[in-house]
Design an enzyme around this catalytic site. Sequence first.
Site, PDB file in Angstrom:
ATOM      1  N   ASP A 104       0.868  -1.183   0.000  1.00  0.00           N
ATOM      2  CA  ASP A 104       0.000   0.000   0.000  1.00  0.00           C
ATOM      3  C   ASP A 104       0.910   1.240   0.000  1.00  0.00           C
ATOM      4  O   ASP A 104       1.365   1.682  -1.056  1.00  0.00           O
ATOM      5  CB  ASP A 104      -0.907  -0.079   1.225  1.00  0.00           C
ATOM      6  CG  ASP A 104      -1.998   0.975   1.245  1.00  0.00           C
ATOM      7  OD1 ASP A 104      -1.940   1.919   0.442  1.00  0.00           O
ATOM      8  OD2 ASP A 104      -2.912   0.882   2.068  1.00  0.00           O
ATOM      9  N   LYS A 132      -1.302  -1.613  -4.492  1.00  0.00           N
ATOM     10  CA  LYS A 132      -2.187  -0.447  -4.484  1.00  0.00           C
ATOM     11  C   LYS A 132      -1.310   0.793  -4.712  1.00  0.00           C
ATOM     12  O   LYS A 132      -0.952   1.502  -3.782  1.00  0.00           O
ATOM     13  CB  LYS A 132      -2.906  -0.348  -3.132  1.00  0.00           C
ATOM     14  CG  LYS A 132      -4.156   0.514  -3.164  1.00  0.00           C
ATOM     15  CD  LYS A 132      -4.589   0.926  -1.778  1.00  0.00           C
ATOM     16  CE  LYS A 132      -5.436  -0.096  -1.078  1.00  0.00           C
ATOM     17  NZ  LYS A 132      -5.942   0.419   0.222  1.00  0.00           N
ATOM     18  N   ASP A 160      -7.173  -8.099   6.760  1.00  0.00           N
ATOM     19  CA  ASP A 160      -8.139  -8.059   7.869  1.00  0.00           C
ATOM     20  C   ASP A 160      -8.768  -6.684   8.071  1.00  0.00           C
ATOM     21  O   ASP A 160      -8.265  -5.674   7.583  1.00  0.00           O
ATOM     22  CB  ASP A 160      -7.435  -8.433   9.178  1.00  0.00           C
ATOM     23  CG  ASP A 160      -6.483  -7.335   9.652  1.00  0.00           C
ATOM     24  OD1 ASP A 160      -5.626  -6.897   8.851  1.00  0.00           O
ATOM     25  OD2 ASP A 160      -6.613  -6.892  10.809  1.00  0.00           O
TER      26      ASP A 160
HETATM   27  C1  PRP Z   1      -0.525  -4.857   6.138  1.00  0.00           C
HETATM   28  C2  PRP Z   1      -0.153  -5.700   4.955  1.00  0.00           C
HETATM   29  C3  PRP Z   1       1.248  -5.240   4.630  1.00  0.00           C
HETATM   30  C4  PRP Z   1       1.220  -3.783   5.024  1.00  0.00           C
HETATM   31  C5  PRP Z   1       1.047  -2.959   3.785  1.00  0.00           C
HETATM   32  O1  PRP Z   1      -0.009  -5.480   7.268  1.00  0.00           O
HETATM   33  O2  PRP Z   1      -0.189  -7.073   5.245  1.00  0.00           O
HETATM   34  O3  PRP Z   1       2.227  -5.898   5.405  1.00  0.00           O
HETATM   35  O4  PRP Z   1       0.088  -3.597   5.899  1.00  0.00           O
HETATM   36  O5  PRP Z   1       0.970  -1.614   4.103  1.00  0.00           O
HETATM   37  P1  PRP Z   1       2.048  -0.525   3.689  1.00  0.00           P
HETATM   38  O6  PRP Z   1       2.480  -0.815   2.292  1.00  0.00           O
HETATM   39  O7  PRP Z   1       1.267   0.763   3.817  1.00  0.00           O
HETATM   40  O8  PRP Z   1       3.186  -0.593   4.659  1.00  0.00           O
HETATM   41  P2  PRP Z   1      -0.403  -5.077   8.750  1.00  0.00           P
HETATM   42  O9  PRP Z   1       0.681  -4.219   9.307  1.00  0.00           O
HETATM   43  O10 PRP Z   1      -1.797  -4.521   8.794  1.00  0.00           O
HETATM   44  O11 PRP Z   1      -0.357  -6.452   9.529  1.00  0.00           O
HETATM   45  P3  PRP Z   1      -1.116  -7.827   9.215  1.00  0.00           P
HETATM   46  O12 PRP Z   1      -0.439  -8.451   8.015  1.00  0.00           O
HETATM   47  O13 PRP Z   1      -0.925  -8.603  10.466  1.00  0.00           O
HETATM   48  O14 PRP Z   1      -2.573  -7.521   8.952  1.00  0.00           O
END
Ligand code: PRP
Length: 185
Positions: A104, A132, A160
């Site tokens: 993201d 994204k 999630d």
């Molecule tokens: C989410 C996803 C990525 C990260 C992406 O993990 O799994 O690791 O966010 O976001 P970014 O590109 O803005 O850094 P999260 O930290 O929510 O943990 P999770 O995998 O346990 O849901």
Amino acid sequence: MSTKVLKEVLVTKTEIQSLCLKLAKEIEQDYQDKEPAIFLGLLKGCHPFMTDLIRHINLTLEVDYMDVSSFFGAVKSQGEVQIIKDMTASVKNRDIIIVEDIVDSGRTIKKVKELLEFRGAKSVEIVTLIDKPSGRTVDLAAKYIGTEVPNAFIIGYGLDYKEYYRNLEEIGIPRDEIIKEHDEK
Ligand code: PRP
């Protein structure tokens, strides 16, 4: 369950499986003449993708995990990355493929990539099921990308909302009631 939770499906179960196969074959082709790579999953979201990806890769490989967090329960990235659980393997002189469910803002992956390079990895590439690009706040591109999604909050297949809905077989935009329901708890 997906129909009760999602107002719009962006990636179907069938599409997810064909993307996993496509990515696996790309990686298999690129790594066939290399020493076994470490597939480093970032918990928890990577879990279904890691499972479906590696079973299509006909190479000797290692699997390891790190738990890093950047969302802290909110729907938008807060711009901070915390290492909750480190990987167990040594990365020195190893080829690493970071396995992500979604890129993201790119901050999580950027931090982890920098850490692995600092620790002496021979190479660090990224495979993500979902990209994204509209969310990007840092200069970062994954080498292996399943598909792109628009700038919306999405859940399912590892992704999630407040730790729920990782078990959905499809990826999509949650119904407003779903967000409201958990916000009120
Ligand atoms: C989410 C996803 C990525 C990260 C992406 O993990 O799994 O690791 O966010 O976001 P970014 O590109 O803005 O850094 P999260 O930290 O929510 O943990 P999770 O995998 O346990 O849901």
